[in-house]
Design an enzyme around this catalytic site. Structure first.
Site, short mmCIF file in Angstrom:
data_model
loop_
_atom_site.label_atom_id
_atom_site.label_comp_id
_atom_site.label_asym_id
_atom_site.label_seq_id
_atom_site.Cartn_x
_atom_site.Cartn_y
_atom_site.Cartn_z
N HIS A 18 48.92 60.60 67.27
CA HIS A 18 49.82 60.36 66.13
C HIS A 18 49.13 59.52 65.06
O HIS A 18 49.15 59.88 63.87
CB HIS A 18 51.07 59.65 66.67
N GLU A 19 48.49 58.43 65.47
CA GLU A 19 47.87 57.54 64.48
C GLU A 19 46.65 58.20 63.84
O GLU A 19 46.41 58.04 62.64
CB GLU A 19 47.48 56.20 65.12
N CYS B 166 58.28 57.78 64.07
CA CYS B 166 57.26 57.19 63.19
C CYS B 166 57.91 56.13 62.30
O CYS B 166 59.00 56.36 61.76
CB CYS B 166 56.65 58.29 62.33
N LEU B 167 57.24 55.00 62.14
CA LEU B 167 57.78 53.92 61.30
C LEU B 167 57.90 54.37 59.84
O LEU B 167 58.69 53.80 59.09
CB LEU B 167 56.87 52.68 61.39
N HIS C 91 47.62 60.52 61.13
CA HIS C 91 47.94 59.84 59.87
C HIS C 91 46.71 59.73 58.97
O HIS C 91 46.83 59.76 57.75
CB HIS C 91 48.43 58.40 60.14
N GLN D 154 49.80 53.96 56.25
CA GLN D 154 51.20 53.53 56.32
C GLN D 154 51.45 52.20 55.62
O GLN D 154 52.59 51.84 55.35
CB GLN D 154 51.66 53.42 57.78
N GLY E 115 52.36 52.02 67.21
CA GLY E 115 51.08 52.17 66.53
C GLY E 115 51.29 52.17 65.03
O GLY E 115 52.41 52.36 64.55
ZN ZN Z 1 53.49 57.37 62.31
#
Ligand code: ZN
Length: 159
Positions: free
Chosen positions: A131-132, A89-90, A135, A51, A46
């Site tokens: 999670h998303e 997480c990226l 953010h 991000q 995701g």
């Molecule tokens: Zn993330």
């Protein structure tokens, strides 16, 4: 379409509250396309707009079957159960942790066609939605992880 730069922890953009999208402009659609390309390239589950440096309530989640769910102004409207599973997480590369999340969530969002929809997810998909959406409020999974894995554990996991 383009691959966007994914910002990393420490960048203040990840800590800000995102603004809702009030009109789905061609720019919003292009952002969704670019976020999808970026997510595929990064091999993630995701991606949220902050991000890639955009403070708007936009996220995409891969549904586990290679399909992408585009979420504009998403909100969790129902949650049930509990799971403690692994998350990464990226924007926080190399760090993995166990998080405390609901087992199942229902999300209400708007699609790129402007239509509101609801979507439910369990397990990994529920974690990805939470999670998303976190953010979009400037939260990272490391903030309230039950436990962060040690470098040795990460090594074992990735080998
Ligand atoms: Zn993330």
């Amino acid at each position: 379409m383009a691959i966007l730069n994914i910002v990393k922890e420490g960048d203040p953009v990840l800590r800000k509250e995102c603004r809702p999208v009030d009109r789905i402009t061609p720019r919003v659609k292009r952002l969704l396309d670019d976020m999808r390309d970026t997510l595929v390239e990064a091999n993630g589950a995701g991606l949220a707009a902050p991000q890639v440096g955009v403070l708007r309530r936009i996220a995409i989640v891969e549904n586990g079957e290679g399909e992408f769910i585009e979420l504009i102004n998403p909100e969790i409207i129902a949650a049930e159960g509990k799971q403690e599973e692994l998350e990464g997480c990226l924007s926080v590369p190399g760090i993995w942790g166990i998080t405390d999340r609901p087992m199942k969530v229902t999300v209400r969002a708007t699609g790129r066609d402007g239509e509101e929809f609801t979507v439910s997810g369990e397990g990994l998909l529920a974690r990805a939605f939470c999670h998303e959406i976190d953010h979009l409020s400037g939260k990272l999974f490391t903030d309230n992880a039950v436990r962060i894995l040690s470098p040795e554990e990460v090594k074992e996991l990735t080998e």
